[in-house]
Scaffold this active site. Structure first.
Site, PDB file in Angstrom:
ATOM      1  N   SER A  65      16.777 -24.992 -31.224  1.00  0.00           N
ATOM      2  CA  SER A  65      16.321 -23.891 -31.991  1.00  0.00           C
ATOM      3  C   SER A  65      15.162 -23.239 -31.257  1.00  0.00           C
ATOM      4  CB  SER A  65      15.674 -24.652 -33.343  1.00  0.00           C
ATOM      5  OG  SER A  65      16.477 -24.465 -34.333  1.00  0.00           O
ATOM      6  N   LYS A  68      16.118 -19.465 -30.913  1.00  0.00           N
ATOM      7  CA  LYS A  68      15.927 -18.411 -32.148  1.00  0.00           C
ATOM      8  C   LYS A  68      14.834 -17.409 -31.868  1.00  0.00           C
ATOM      9  CE  LYS A  68      17.690 -21.714 -35.758  1.00  0.00           C
ATOM     10  NZ  LYS A  68      18.221 -23.030 -35.297  1.00  0.00           N
ATOM     11  N   TYR A 193      25.810 -18.074 -31.133  1.00  0.00           N
ATOM     12  CA  TYR A 193      24.748 -19.124 -31.583  1.00  0.00           C
ATOM     13  C   TYR A 193      24.877 -20.297 -31.041  1.00  0.00           C
ATOM     14  CZ  TYR A 193      22.102 -22.072 -34.833  1.00  0.00           C
ATOM     15  OH  TYR A 193      21.285 -23.114 -35.440  1.00  0.00           O
ATOM     16  N   TYR A 245       9.831 -25.638 -38.191  1.00  0.00           N
ATOM     17  CA  TYR A 245      10.346 -26.106 -39.562  1.00  0.00           C
ATOM     18  C   TYR A 245       9.798 -26.205 -40.823  1.00  0.00           C
ATOM     19  CZ  TYR A 245      13.692 -27.664 -35.834  1.00  0.00           C
ATOM     20  OH  TYR A 245      14.469 -27.677 -34.684  1.00  0.00           O
ATOM     21  N   VAL A 263      15.533 -29.379 -32.096  1.00  0.00           N
ATOM     22  CA  VAL A 263      15.763 -30.703 -32.334  1.00  0.00           C
ATOM     23  C   VAL A 263      16.131 -31.547 -31.021  1.00  0.00           C
ATOM     24  CG1 VAL A 263      16.442 -30.347 -34.692  1.00  0.00           C
ATOM     25  CG2 VAL A 263      18.170 -30.208 -32.799  1.00  0.00           C
TER      26      VAL A 263
HETATM   27  N1  GLU Z   1      22.115 -27.273 -32.837  1.00  0.00           N
HETATM   28  C1  GLU Z   1      21.307 -27.587 -34.126  1.00  0.00           C
HETATM   29  C2  GLU Z   1      22.039 -26.723 -35.307  1.00  0.00           C
HETATM   30  O1  GLU Z   1      22.242 -25.458 -35.039  1.00  0.00           O
HETATM   31  C3  GLU Z   1      20.033 -26.626 -33.566  1.00  0.00           C
HETATM   32  C4  GLU Z   1      19.388 -26.945 -34.677  1.00  0.00           C
HETATM   33  C5  GLU Z   1      17.565 -26.924 -34.441  1.00  0.00           C
HETATM   34  O2  GLU Z   1      17.260 -27.266 -33.035  1.00  0.00           O
HETATM   35  O3  GLU Z   1      16.876 -26.825 -35.184  1.00  0.00           O
HETATM   36  O4  GLU Z   1      22.115 -27.265 -36.416  1.00  0.00           O
END
Ligand code: GLU
Length: 316
Positions: A65, A68, A193, A245, A263
Site C-alpha cells: 500500500s 498508493k 494497481y 489504515y 501490509v
Molecule cells: N495487496 C494488497 C491489496 O491490494 C495491498 C494492501 C495493503 O498493503 O494495504 O489488498
C-alpha cells in the site's frame, strides 16, 4: 532530545524489535515466512542528504500500500486536484482498508480516500499513458528517479500473487464501475494497481520517497522539481489523516507526521522540510501496520522531536 546518529538508530531498532512479537507476517506474500518476523530496518535521509540506516535496512519487500502515495502523486500531476477528488474523497475512514460496505455508505459515487484499496484503484485509473505497459513504466521510472535507484523492479511472483488473491479488489473495482466511478477499463486499472503493489524496495528507498515528499518533490539527481509543492501538500495531508489504515488518528497523535504503511510491513514517513523515513518490519497487526515499525516511528518522533504539532517551529 536525542541526536540522530547511526548508533542511536541501532539502539532504537533494538528497543522496538520486541514489538514484532505481537504481529504476524503476511504469508500471502511470496517468500514471506516466520523467519522474517523479527526483521526490522530503518533509514533516514535528511534534507542535506545525510543518510542514516540501521537493522535490516537492505531487506527488500514489496511496496504494497505504500504505492498508493506514489500513484496519487502521478494522478494529481496528470488530472489535477479537482478532477482527482471528483472521483475519490479525501475523508478518513474508520473501516478496514479493503472495506466494501464503505462504497455504499459515504457517497455512492466515490470511495472515502485514495489510501484505501477502492480509492487507489480509482486513482490508478487516472494515471496517463498510451498503453497499460506505458502507464506502469511511467510509474516505475518515476520511482527510480525519486529514489535515485535504477535497480528497482517489479517482482513477477508478487504480481502473480496479487492477481491470484484479487477477488476482493475485483469486487471493489466492478462495484465502482456499476456506480460510474470507474469509467475506464476496469481490468487495466486493476492490473496497474497490482503491478504498483509489487515493486520491491528496501528501507533506503522508502526513505527516499519520504524525503521527496518532505522536501519539494525534486529529482535527487538533477534537482528538477517533478511534482509541485501544492500537490505534495495534498498527498501529505491525506497520508496524515488516512495513511496508517484505521489507526491513522493514533499515529497522528503519537507520531505527528505524515506516514503511509503497507501490509508487507513497509512504512514511508515524511517530515516536512526535514527528512524522509523508511521502515521495514514484516510483522503486522490486524489493521495492517507493522507492529515493531509502528513502535519505532513513535519512538523516533519522541526522541528526535518530529511531531509537527509541537511548539518549536511546529516540531518538538
Ligand atoms: N495487496 C494488497 C491489496 O491490494 C495491498 C494492501 C495493503 O498493503 O494495504 O489488498
Amino acid at each position: 532530545m536525542k541526536e540522530l546518529t547511526t548508533d542511536y538508530l541501532e539502539d532504537a531498532i533494538e528497543d522496538s524489535r520486541p514489538f514484532a512479537a505481537s504481529g504476524n507476517v503476511n504469508m500471502s506474500l511470496p517468500n514471506f515466512d516466520e523467519t522474517m518476523k523479527d526483521m526490522l530496518g530503518v533509514s533516514i535521509i535528511t534534507t542535506d542528504q545525510q543518510c542514516y540506516s540501521a537493522g535490516d535496512h537492505l531487506q527488500v519487500i514489496p511496496m504494497q500500500s505504500t504505492s498508493k502515495v506514489v500513484g496519487l502523486m502521478l494522478a494529481l500531476q496528470d488530472f489535477g486536484k479537482e478532477r482527482v477528488f471528483n472521483a475519490v474523497g479525501m475523508e478518513p475512514m474508520g473501516d478496514f482498508f479493503n472495506s466494501i460496505s464503505q462504497l455504499e455508505s459515504f457517497d455512492t459515487s466515490k470511495p472515502f480516500n485514495p489510501m484505501i484499496n477502492a480509492g487507489a484503484i480509482a486513482v490508478a485509473a487516472m494515471i496517463k499513458g498510451q498503453s497499460p505497459e506505458n502507464r506502469f513504466s511511467r510509474y516505475l521510472d518515476f520511482l527510480k528517479e525519486m529514489t535515485d535507484n535504477d535497480q528497482l523492479y517489479m517482482s513477477e511472483d508478487v504480481y502473480e500473487a496479487e492477481k491470484a488473491n484479487s477477488a476482493r479488489n475485483r469486487s471493489l473495482a466492478y462495484f465502482m464501475q456499476s456506480t460510474g466511478t470507474l469509467v475506464t477499463d476496469v481490468e487495466e486499472a486493476l492490473d496497474l494497481y497490482f503491478r504498483m503493489n509489487s515493486v520491491m524496495m528496501c528501507s533506503d528507498d522508502f526513505a527516499r520517497i519520504g524525503l521527496f515528499l518532505a522536501c519539494g518533490g525534486r529529482s535527487p539527481q538533477t534537482g528538477e522539481r517533478l511534482i509541485p509543492p501544492h500537490h505534495l501538500r495534498t498527498v501529505k495531508a491525506i497520508m496524515m489523516t488516512s495513511g496508517m489504515y484505521n489507526s491513522s488518528g493514533h499515529y497522528a497523535v503519537e507520531a505527528g507526521f505524515p506516514c503511509k504503511s503497507g501490509v508487507s510491513g513497509s512504512i514511508i514517513g515524511a517530515i516536512p522540510g526535514r527528512m524522509g523515513v523508511g521502515v521495514i518490519g514484516p510483522a503486522i497487526d490486524e489493521k495492517g501496520n507493522s507492529t515493531a515499525g509502528g513502535a519505532l516511528i513513535k519512538k523516533l518522533s519522541q526522541d528526535l522531536g518530529l511531531n509537527m504539532f509541537g511548539e518549536k517551529g511546529g516540531f518538538g
